[in-house]
Motif scaffolding. Structure first.
Motif, PDB file in Angstrom:
ATOM      1  N   PRO A 557       7.119  -5.924  11.273  1.00 30.94           N
ATOM      2  CA  PRO A 557       5.716  -5.841  11.701  1.00 30.94           C
ATOM      3  C   PRO A 557       5.441  -4.740  12.723  1.00 30.94           C
ATOM      4  O   PRO A 557       4.289  -4.384  12.947  1.00 30.94           O
ATOM      5  CB  PRO A 557       5.455  -7.230  12.306  1.00 30.94           C
ATOM      6  CG  PRO A 557       6.424  -8.123  11.626  1.00 30.94           C
ATOM      7  CD  PRO A 557       7.654  -7.297  11.431  1.00 30.94           C
ATOM      8  N   LYS A 558       6.492  -4.187  13.315  1.00 30.86           N
ATOM      9  CA  LYS A 558       6.322  -3.172  14.362  1.00 30.86           C
ATOM     10  C   LYS A 558       6.801  -1.795  13.933  1.00 30.86           C
ATOM     11  O   LYS A 558       6.449  -0.800  14.563  1.00 30.86           O
ATOM     12  CB  LYS A 558       7.114  -3.621  15.608  1.00 30.86           C
ATOM     13  CG  LYS A 558       6.867  -2.837  16.878  1.00 30.86           C
ATOM     14  CD  LYS A 558       5.575  -3.228  17.540  1.00 30.86           C
ATOM     15  CE  LYS A 558       5.401  -2.522  18.872  1.00 30.86           C
ATOM     16  NZ  LYS A 558       4.102  -2.790  19.475  1.00 30.86           N
ATOM     17  N   LEU A 559       7.597  -1.711  12.851  1.00 26.00           N
ATOM     18  CA  LEU A 559       8.307  -0.478  12.533  1.00 26.00           C
ATOM     19  C   LEU A 559       8.021   0.017  11.120  1.00 26.00           C
ATOM     20  O   LEU A 559       7.840  -0.774  10.186  1.00 26.00           O
ATOM     21  CB  LEU A 559       9.815  -0.685  12.690  1.00 26.00           C
ATOM     22  CG  LEU A 559      10.315  -1.232  14.033  1.00 26.00           C
ATOM     23  CD1 LEU A 559      11.816  -1.444  13.990  1.00 26.00           C
ATOM     24  CD2 LEU A 559       9.943  -0.299  15.179  1.00 26.00           C
ATOM     25  N   ARG A 605      -6.142   0.704  10.278  1.00 24.12           N
ATOM     26  CA  ARG A 605      -5.585   1.879  10.946  1.00 24.12           C
ATOM     27  C   ARG A 605      -4.739   1.450  12.140  1.00 24.12           C
ATOM     28  O   ARG A 605      -5.109   0.559  12.905  1.00 24.12           O
ATOM     29  CB  ARG A 605      -6.707   2.803  11.417  1.00 24.12           C
ATOM     30  CG  ARG A 605      -6.208   4.019  12.196  1.00 24.12           C
ATOM     31  CD  ARG A 605      -7.357   4.928  12.600  1.00 24.12           C
ATOM     32  NE  ARG A 605      -6.928   5.937  13.549  1.00 24.12           N
ATOM     33  CZ  ARG A 605      -7.730   6.867  14.081  1.00 24.12           C
ATOM     34  NH1 ARG A 605      -9.013   6.905  13.736  1.00 24.12           N
ATOM     35  NH2 ARG A 605      -7.255   7.742  14.941  1.00 24.12           N
ATOM     36  N   HIS A 606      -3.578   2.092  12.319  1.00 27.74           N
ATOM     37  CA  HIS A 606      -2.667   1.773  13.422  1.00 27.74           C
ATOM     38  C   HIS A 606      -2.240   3.058  14.120  1.00 27.74           C
ATOM     39  O   HIS A 606      -1.827   4.016  13.459  1.00 27.74           O
ATOM     40  CB  HIS A 606      -1.424   1.036  12.914  1.00 27.74           C
ATOM     41  CG  HIS A 606      -1.714  -0.291  12.296  1.00 27.74           C
ATOM     42  ND1 HIS A 606      -1.809  -1.453  13.020  1.00 27.74           N
ATOM     43  CD2 HIS A 606      -1.955  -0.634  10.996  1.00 27.74           C
ATOM     44  CE1 HIS A 606      -2.084  -2.462  12.207  1.00 27.74           C
ATOM     45  NE2 HIS A 606      -2.180  -1.988  10.977  1.00 27.74           N
ATOM     46  N   TYR A 634       0.675  -4.290  15.874  1.00 27.65           N
ATOM     47  CA  TYR A 634       1.505  -4.854  14.818  1.00 27.65           C
ATOM     48  C   TYR A 634       0.751  -4.829  13.488  1.00 27.65           C
ATOM     49  O   TYR A 634      -0.479  -4.866  13.451  1.00 27.65           O
ATOM     50  CB  TYR A 634       1.871  -6.321  15.114  1.00 27.65           C
ATOM     51  CG  TYR A 634       2.621  -6.545  16.392  1.00 27.65           C
ATOM     52  CD1 TYR A 634       4.002  -6.562  16.410  1.00 27.65           C
ATOM     53  CD2 TYR A 634       1.949  -6.761  17.597  1.00 27.65           C
ATOM     54  CE1 TYR A 634       4.708  -6.780  17.584  1.00 27.65           C
ATOM     55  CE2 TYR A 634       2.633  -6.982  18.772  1.00 27.65           C
ATOM     56  CZ  TYR A 634       4.018  -6.988  18.760  1.00 27.65           C
ATOM     57  OH  TYR A 634       4.700  -7.206  19.918  1.00 27.65           O
ATOM     58  N   PHE A 635       1.521  -4.816  12.406  1.00 26.26           N
ATOM     59  CA  PHE A 635       0.937  -5.081  11.095  1.00 26.26           C
ATOM     60  C   PHE A 635       0.660  -6.583  10.985  1.00 26.26           C
ATOM     61  O   PHE A 635       1.491  -7.403  11.380  1.00 26.26           O
ATOM     62  CB  PHE A 635       1.904  -4.678   9.968  1.00 26.26           C
ATOM     63  CG  PHE A 635       2.053  -3.198   9.796  1.00 26.26           C
ATOM     64  CD1 PHE A 635       1.004  -2.435   9.303  1.00 26.26           C
ATOM     65  CD2 PHE A 635       3.249  -2.561  10.099  1.00 26.26           C
ATOM     66  CE1 PHE A 635       1.143  -1.059   9.135  1.00 26.26           C
ATOM     67  CE2 PHE A 635       3.400  -1.203   9.937  1.00 26.26           C
ATOM     68  CZ  PHE A 635       2.343  -0.447   9.458  1.00 26.26           C
ATOM     69  N   HIS A 704      13.502  -4.078  18.600  1.00 29.62           N
ATOM     70  CA  HIS A 704      12.075  -4.401  18.595  1.00 29.62           C
ATOM     71  C   HIS A 704      11.772  -5.776  18.033  1.00 29.62           C
ATOM     72  O   HIS A 704      10.624  -6.209  18.040  1.00 29.62           O
ATOM     73  CB  HIS A 704      11.309  -3.339  17.797  1.00 29.62           C
ATOM     74  CG  HIS A 704      11.288  -1.995  18.460  1.00 29.62           C
ATOM     75  ND1 HIS A 704      12.298  -1.080  18.298  1.00 29.62           N
ATOM     76  CD2 HIS A 704      10.393  -1.423  19.311  1.00 29.62           C
ATOM     77  CE1 HIS A 704      12.030   0.004  19.007  1.00 29.62           C
ATOM     78  NE2 HIS A 704      10.884  -0.169  19.630  1.00 29.62           N
ATOM     79  N   ASN A 705      12.791  -6.497  17.608  1.00 30.75           N
ATOM     80  CA  ASN A 705      12.557  -7.808  17.003  1.00 30.75           C
ATOM     81  C   ASN A 705      12.120  -8.836  18.033  1.00 30.75           C
ATOM     82  O   ASN A 705      11.398  -9.777  17.715  1.00 30.75           O
ATOM     83  CB  ASN A 705      13.828  -8.285  16.292  1.00 30.75           C
ATOM     84  CG  ASN A 705      13.568  -9.499  15.425  1.00 30.75           C
ATOM     85  OD1 ASN A 705      12.611  -9.513  14.659  1.00 30.75           O
ATOM     86  ND2 ASN A 705      14.405 -10.518  15.541  1.00 30.75           N
TER      87      ASN A 705
END
Length: 708
Positions: A557-559, A605-606, A634-635, A704-705
């Motif tokens: 979700p972050k990468l 958009r992110h 996050y996604f 990042h988890n």
């Protein structure tokens, strides 16, 4: 002398008109009969100084002498001295200093009501307008102030705390600025050496911090103990040698907004600055040079806005009135007590032994007799765990179990992670020896560790819903479930907050739902995103627009995983590096947009916070490397719409790599399974085989988890 309940005090404390024993058994009961005439007694009352009404001397001001003049005798007072009602103090300065402000002040109604003076150095040969005057009178160039070199008293926190360093400078922990290229050049350029500490100059300093401790959540002191990460550089010494609060272990830390950086690098809340309580281990949050201007401004404000009306000073009058009521109740027999008191403390005479007779107490006390009372004290209960007490007027910390004088206002607080209950944060010690309100207790509470996007939590206390983001009271229940798009082996989890401030279970761990790649489905549409680079508008060079640069694949979700070739160009032709995150943004590839405006707001958009480019391994030579994009947010995982791919380690290839990869069918940056069942990223000219970058990829995902 042994008190009635067993405690021992010195003989000198017996009969001194102060309750040194909690039960007052050190003060014998006496009745005082006035032998003088009424005229003499009235004269004594007019000349008497009130008992227990005094003014405190503020914090010590540098180079200022506070003098008490009695006839020809002059006494220098200290900050702990007390000045009686209607007494006057005089001021003078040390040699080579001149007094700025009033030369005397009078104590009126427990206050000074005027701004205190200060001392400034006499300068026989004034410095030029372009120079700065040191405390010793020397003149120096402003350019050498706070530059890392001690020219006089210029390299201290108080002088450098507000200094702003340029982007080409490094800021020492106490505030000085040195050239950035002198940081970590194996030569100390900061006066405190904060530019050359091992932790600051080592990229992967986590291993150094952990030392021989058995967990990455622990830090090893120089004295070999292990403490938690959160206890490092927080202003409180936890290591026996104090190394956790030193420049060596704190210089690498960057304090967040809303906090104050101690002189050695620790971070404390900004509200701790000059609050009368030492919060930095070195006391730098209470430096006199730093706090004097703040306190003087406060005094100016109070003097300017002083209100001498009864309503504004009612609390001071209430204390005096309380004494009068107590006296009347004792004299009229309403209170059964062995304490002898006066009718009006504010008018008590200084009665000499030759004017009084001491007799055993009688059943009837003459209402016309003036009687002196011992001053009672209030006790801070000794059974108050984690309670902190302070006399802010005297700027001293009090121990639980200690006694305080009457008319003292005590402020209560608790240790970190403890909370005040069953009482107020301030209490007055009254003349009855009782507190104006109950002395509070401290309660341990459970921390809010629900932050993240993978779980939903509902907290209840006494059948009422509470805020899960606040510290929870004991017996609070928290029910944790996985958020939409996340899964766990258990559908929910119930936790309870204990009296020790700990939850009875660890938080439920939920992992994002993912979609698997296969030979039949090498590319996953739900995981594909488009990476856009900002550039000039071809039709209007003054306008900027985003244009698609490459593709990427969601791996968490972050990468996003992509190719480093995507970040090798800056289309703006300026000095911004091509791999600066500010140049890029991300959209789901399903939106199929080629170009859009710089300020156009689009759903999905992110923005990007970091671009991590892998180093080329030594195993083989490649023309391209993988890169990981870290999002600012996050996604939102939506099954069958937006999902990461499932990565299973170890990554391996079933056959030898083909030296002539066919990348034409895929856009650059896409992560796929190729014909040999190898997990690869499409590069500019060939596939980037990820089994060679497995350790790098796995480490970044794990790093990042925890944010989930």
């Amino acid at each position: 002398f042994r008190c009635a309940y067993g405690a021992c005090i010195t003989v000198q404390q017996v009969g001194n008109q102060v309750w040194d024993c909690i039960d007052g058994s050190d003060e014998p009961v006496v009745i005082v009969e006035i032998a003088d005439s009424l005229k003499e007694m009235e004269k004594e009352k007019d000349e008497a100084k009130p008992v227990g009404i005094y003014c405190n001397i503020p914090y010590a001001k540098r180079n200022l002498l506070i003098l008490n003049k009695t006839g020809e005798m002059v006494t220098i007072l200290s900050p702990s001295s007390k000045v009686l009602q209607n007494d006057t103090v005089h001021f003078d300065c040390l040699p080579k200093f001149v007094l700025i402000g009033v030369d005397h002040l009078k104590c009126v109604n427990n206050d000074w009501y005027r701004q205190w003076p200060h001392c400034e150095r006499k300068v026989q040969f004034p410095c030029k307008d372009s120079e700065i005057t040191c405390d010793n009178g020397d003149c120096i160039d402003p350019a050498v102030v706070c530059n890392g070199v001690k020219d006089c008293s210029d390299e201290i926190l108080a002088k450098c705390v507000n200094r702003t360093c340029t982007e080409n400078e490094y800021k020492c922990k106490y505030g000085a600025c040195i050239p950035k290229n002198k940081k970590c050049d194996k030569k100390k350029d900061c006066a405190d050496g904060s530019d050359e500490t091992i932790l600051l100059c080592t990229a992967d300093y986590e291993e150094i911090l952990q030392g021989s401790c058995d967990s990455d959540e622990l830090v090893q002191c120089r004295s070999q103990e292990c403490i938690f990460n959160d206890d490092l550089c927080n202003g409180i010494i936890d290591c026996s040698d104090g190394s956790d609060e030193s420049v060596e272990m704190c210089a690498h830390i960057v304090c967040p907004d809303g906090s104050f950086a101690c002189a050695y690098g620790a971070c404390v809340p900004y509200t701790a600055l000059c609050n009368g309580e030492v919060d930095c281990a070195d006391g730098s949050d209470e430096y006199a040079e730093l706090c004097a201007p703040i306190m003087e401004e406060k005094e100016k404000f109070e003097a300017l806005h002083f209100d001498d009306s009864y309503a504004a000073n009612v609390e001071k009058f209430d204390v005096i009135k309380e004494k009068e009521i107590l006296v009347q109740e004792i004299l009229s027999g309403q209170i059964s007590s062995t304490i002898i008191t006066v009718k009006n403390i504010a008018g008590t005479s200084n009665i000499m032994p030759d004017n009084i007779g001491i007799k055993p107490i009688t059943a009837i006390i003459s209402i016309d007799a003036d009687i002196r009372i011992p001053n009672r004290r209030c006790v801070i209960p000794a059974n108050r765990v984690a309670l902190r007490a302070a006399d802010e007027d005297k700027n001293v910390t009090l121990k639980v179990g200690s006694q305080v004088d009457v008319n003292t206002i005590v402020t209560f607080s608790c240790d970190e992670d403890w909370y005040l209950i069953d009482g107020d944060s301030m209490a007055l010690c009254m003349t009855t020896g009782q507190w104006s309100s109950a002395v509070p207790k401290c309660e341990k509470r459970c921390p809010p560790h629900w932050n993240g996007i993978s779980t939903d939590t509902i907290c209840t206390y006494e059948n009422k819903t509470t805020d899960c983001q606040a510290y929870s009271k004991p017996d609070t229940t928290a029910v944790v479930t996985c958020a939409e798009g996340y899964k766990s082996s258990s559908p929910s989890q119930k936790l309870s907050c204990g009296i020790d401030g700990e939850w009875d279970k660890t938080k439920l761990k939920c992992q994002p739902q993912c979609v698997k790649q296969s030979k039949d489905k090498p590319m996953i549409e739900e995981a594909n995103v488009s990476i856009y680079r900002i550039s000039k508008d071809n039709l209007n060079q003054e306008q900027l627009q985003y244009q698609m640069a490459c593709r990427g694949t969601i791996i968490s979700p972050k990468l996003v995983l992509t190719s480093a070739f995507c970040f090798n160009t800056n289309d703006l032709d300026n000095s911004i590096p091509a791999n600066d995150p500010i140049l890029y943004t991300i959209l789901p590839s399903s939106m199929s947009i080629g170009i859009f405006g710089q300020y156009e707001q689009l759903n999905g958009r992110h923005n990007i916070s970091q671009i991590i480019i892998a180093d080329v391994p030594n195993i083989e030579v490649q023309t391209d490397t993988p890169a990981i994009v870290v999002l600012v947010d996050y996604f939102t995982i939506i099954p069958k719409q937006v999902m990461p791919i499932c990565l299973e380690f170890p990554l391996s290839c079933r056959s030898q790599k083909n030296n002539r990869d066919n990348t034409d069918r895929f856009l650059e940056g896409t992560a796929i399974l190729n014909s040999e069942d190898c997990f690869v990223v499409v590069g500019s000219m060939e596939f980037i085989y990820m089994d060679k970058y497995q350790q790098w990829l796995e480490m970044k995902i794990m790093l990042h988890n925890y944010l989930l």
